[in-house]
Design a protein around this motif. Structure first.
Motif, mmCIF file in Angstrom:
data_model
loop_
_atom_site.group_PDB
_atom_site.id
_atom_site.type_symbol
_atom_site.label_atom_id
_atom_site.label_comp_id
_atom_site.label_asym_id
_atom_site.label_seq_id
_atom_site.Cartn_x
_atom_site.Cartn_y
_atom_site.Cartn_z
ATOM 1 N N UNK A 344 22.698 -37.057 -44.272
ATOM 2 C CA UNK A 344 23.239 -36.579 -42.992
ATOM 3 C C UNK A 344 22.366 -37.040 -41.832
ATOM 4 N N UNK A 345 21.043 -36.933 -41.975
ATOM 5 C CA UNK A 345 20.143 -37.337 -40.904
ATOM 6 C C UNK A 345 20.230 -38.838 -40.651
ATOM 7 N N UNK A 346 20.366 -39.631 -41.714
ATOM 8 C CA UNK A 346 20.521 -41.068 -41.518
ATOM 9 C C UNK A 346 21.788 -41.373 -40.729
ATOM 10 N N UNK A 347 22.861 -40.688 -41.066
ATOM 11 C CA UNK A 347 24.109 -40.893 -40.334
ATOM 12 C C UNK A 347 23.954 -40.500 -38.876
ATOM 13 N N UNK A 348 23.266 -39.376 -38.639
ATOM 14 C CA UNK A 348 23.063 -38.920 -37.272
ATOM 15 C C UNK A 348 22.232 -39.930 -36.476
ATOM 16 N N UNK A 349 21.175 -40.465 -37.075
ATOM 17 C CA UNK A 349 20.339 -41.446 -36.371
ATOM 18 C C UNK A 349 21.139 -42.693 -36.021
ATOM 19 N N UNK A 350 21.961 -43.150 -36.957
ATOM 20 C CA UNK A 350 22.776 -44.336 -36.690
ATOM 21 C C UNK A 350 23.781 -44.069 -35.570
ATOM 22 N N UNK A 351 24.385 -42.882 -35.587
ATOM 23 C CA UNK A 351 25.343 -42.545 -34.541
ATOM 24 C C UNK A 351 24.661 -42.439 -33.185
ATOM 25 N N UNK A 352 23.461 -41.843 -33.159
ATOM 26 C CA UNK A 352 22.751 -41.714 -31.897
ATOM 27 C C UNK A 352 22.358 -43.089 -31.346
ATOM 28 N N UNK A 353 21.919 -43.993 -32.231
ATOM 29 C CA UNK A 353 21.558 -45.334 -31.788
ATOM 30 C C UNK A 353 22.763 -46.074 -31.218
ATOM 31 N N UNK A 354 23.894 -45.968 -31.918
ATOM 32 C CA UNK A 354 25.110 -46.621 -31.430
ATOM 33 C C UNK A 354 25.564 -46.013 -30.106
ATOM 34 N N UNK A 355 25.453 -44.715 -29.980
ATOM 35 C CA UNK A 355 25.855 -44.034 -28.752
ATOM 36 C C UNK A 355 24.972 -44.430 -27.580
ATOM 37 N N UNK A 403 28.508 -39.603 -21.077
ATOM 38 C CA UNK A 403 29.160 -38.336 -21.434
ATOM 39 C C UNK A 403 28.496 -37.160 -20.747
ATOM 40 N N UNK A 404 29.344 -36.167 -20.372
ATOM 41 C CA UNK A 404 28.829 -34.994 -19.670
ATOM 42 C C UNK A 404 27.892 -34.188 -20.542
ATOM 43 N N UNK A 405 28.173 -34.134 -21.815
ATOM 44 C CA UNK A 405 27.317 -33.382 -22.732
ATOM 45 C C UNK A 405 26.839 -34.334 -23.802
ATOM 46 N N UNK A 406 25.579 -34.649 -23.800
ATOM 47 C CA UNK A 406 25.050 -35.544 -24.827
ATOM 48 C C UNK A 406 24.794 -34.756 -26.094
ATOM 49 N N UNK A 407 25.482 -35.109 -27.177
ATOM 50 C CA UNK A 407 25.255 -34.365 -28.430
ATOM 51 C C UNK A 407 23.790 -34.375 -28.793
ATOM 52 N N UNK A 408 23.278 -33.200 -29.110
ATOM 53 C CA UNK A 408 21.851 -33.070 -29.415
ATOM 54 C C UNK A 408 21.665 -32.846 -30.889
#
Length: 566
Positions: A344-355, A403-408
């Motif tokens: 899950x954390x790997x997926x989150x890091x990849x999504x944050x980098x892409x974002x 984005x108005x709210x940056x997912x944290x």
């Protein structure tokens, strides 16, 4: 000559009468057998027994009894010495049917012993529990039943809906509870036992042995002598109906004090009993009986033949949990959870980098200045493709904004994609704030202003009572004060820079998850990361196993989740 030979072959009148009588008797026996078959199994021939496995594989798609294990097996154990006085096929796999509920109550008794539940604690009936097949008590979704009445309903009525409700209220969902049952069985030494549900309803993977059930029968009365008395309850009155115990030998066999019957088509008729007489104590199991009557008759015979053959002095050690087996099961569960969290954390890091890459590209595009071209020199075609687009040329509905709210993501917090409606609700996007004074910003009332509108946000109380709608605390209350002081385990399901969203996430998690642990206390926790303020959505006040079970159930419902110590 031909006619004479044909007439010689015809039966005599007396033979015809005998044949007619024989046919009449056979038809009558067939009808009687069919009538009896509505309640009991047909007797199978020896060849049917030999070929039953072949037929099961051949008719796997049409035979409703999949993976049946209803061959006869039995064991009689001297509880004083631990020695087997009689055994037959005691290690062969069988379906436990409703004898499963002995383990269900074992785990419930643990909750009572640890003080997590009381006999007057209410158990909530979910839609899943109410939908269980009979035998059941018939409560509707949203109703409650006390732990005391739930135990009696399981022991006497063998209520499947109540067994399911016990599982959900203890572990969050029935699947997690079944995993707890299996771990407990292995820790007790029940090596060949696997549970898939809390009631014993048909499941090809729910298996045990006569040996394992005898071990469970000894363990539950040695571990919980205070609560074991429930298994000798002869009847139970509830809502105007009287439910009698399915164990017909109670009150019929001297010294019998329990414990549980069971029946499905795949298992046959099962019975686990305990008898104390003149200092002797035996625990006996019969599985795969053809009918309830023959099962009871076999059990009564085994008791009478072996009750005096055991020791009258207690020499056997109490059945205890194997710490190594329990630790191995727990370690396996922890490793699986850690792997899930790592993925899950790997997926989150990849999504944050892409974002972040998309945000940088959008900002460069939004703040780019027009480029003047040299006079008389046409621009190469390839360069035109790569030229930045002036901000004024981008239509308002297509302009790229942050984005108005940056997912944290804070220690496993849940990401939430932002949308334009959130930005509109806050008054202006971050990119619009950066260009304040350059371009008028449209307000909600249609007017314009050269700067971003300031939106007054009323802080929401983060205490568990406020989340449940029981009241609103002072607006000045701090989120950090909402953390429960009781030590234990917590689960986190997300983190956001909007306190209201964190509260809504907690409410949605509790409402969507069937049988959410009653001990879970919802709260939000304010944290500061640099210039950012985030709110963690958490549940606290849980034991470690309950927290892990609830977290798994939340993940299956689409939430992000991880456990941590308080």
């Amino acid at each position: 000559m031909l006619r004479s030979s044909m007439s010689d072959r015809l039966p005599r009148p007396r033979s015809l009468a005998v044949s007619f009588a024989t046919i009449t008797i056979l038809v009558t026996m067939s009808v009687c057998a069919e009538a009896r078959g509505r309640h009991y199994f047909h007797h199978r021939s020896a060849s049917d027994d030999r070929n039953s496995a072949v037929r099961a594989r051949a008719n796997a798609n049409s035979d409703p009894v999949i993976g049946e294990h209803r061959g006869f097996s039995a064991i009689v154990v001297d509880a004083n010495s631990g020695r087997a006085l009689y055994s037959r096929s005691e290690h062969e796999l069988r379906h436990p049917a409703s004898v499963t509920k002995v383990m269900t109550l074992f785990l419930l008794f643990e909750q009572l012993e640890k003080g997590r539940l009381r006999l007057d604690s209410p158990l909530m009936i979910s839609q899943h529990a109410a939908a269980q097949a009979p035998s059941k008590l018939g409560l509707r979704p949203g109703q409650t039943i006390s732990v005391d009445n739930a135990i009696k309903a399981v022991v006497t009525k063998s209520a499947n809906d109540i067994a399911c409700a016990i599982a959900e209220n203890v572990a969050g969902d029935e699947h997690s509870f079944a995993q707890m049952m299996t771990r407990k069985a292995h820790a007790l030494g029940m090596r060949n036992t696997n549970y898939e549900n809390a009631s014993g309803l048909p499941d090809p993977n729910q298996v045990t042995t006569a040996y394992d059930l005898a071990l469970l029968g000894r363990a539950i009365q040695e571990r919980f002598p205070r609560y074991y008395r429930y298994f000798s309850t002869p009847s139970f009155a509830y809502n105007g109906a009287l439910h009698r115990n399915h164990n017909h030998l109670l009150g019929q066999v001297e010294g019998m004090d329990g414990i549980k019957t069971g029946y499905t088509r795949a298992s046959g008729f099962n019975l686990l009993t305990s008898v104390r007489r003149r200092g002797h104590h035996i625990v006996a199991v019969v599985m795969g009986g053809k009918t309830a009557y023959t099962r009871d008759r076999i059990m009564a015979g085994l008791i009478e033949e072996n009750i005096d053959g055991g020791s009258s002095v207690r020499t056997a050690a109490a059945v205890s949990e194997d710490p190594h087996a329990a630790k191995a099961q727990e370690q396996l569960a922890q490793e699986q959870l850690a792997q899930e969290q790592l993925a899950y954390e790997r997926t989150q890091r990849a999504e944050r980098a892409a974002e972040r890459a998309q945000q940088i590209a959008a900002e460069r595009l939004a703040y780019a200045e027009p480029q003047e071209e040299p006079a008389g020199q046409p621009e190469p075609f390839g360069r035109r493709l790569n030229a930045p687009v002036p901000a004024a040329a981008i239509p308002p509905q297509e302009s790229a904004e942050r984005p108005a709210v940056r997912p944290a993501f804070v220690s496993g917090g849940q990401k939430r994609p932002a949308d334009d409606r959130d930005a509109e609700r806050r008054g202006a996007s971050p990119s619009a704030k950066a260009r304040a004074g350059a371009t008028p910003v449209a307000a909600r009332d249609g007017s314009t202003t050269n700067g971003p509108r300031k939106i007054d946000v009323t802080p929401v109380s983060t205490t568990p009572s406020a989340i449940r709608g029981n009241g609103v605390k002072s607006q000045a209350a701090k989120a950090d004060a909402a953390r429960p002081g009781r030590p234990g385990w917590m689960i986190q399901i997300g983190a956001t820079d909007d306190q209201e969203k964190a509260n809504q996430l907690l409410v949605r998690a509790r409402s969507q998850l069937q049988g959410f642990p009653a001990t879970a206390k919802a709260f939000t926790e304010k944290v500061q990361r640099g210039t950012e303020t985030l709110y963690r959505a958490r549940f606290a006040g849980l034991e470690e196993d309950t927290a892990q079970s609830a977290c798994k159930a939340l993940k299956r419902s689409g939430f992000s989740c991880f456990t941590t110590k308080n």
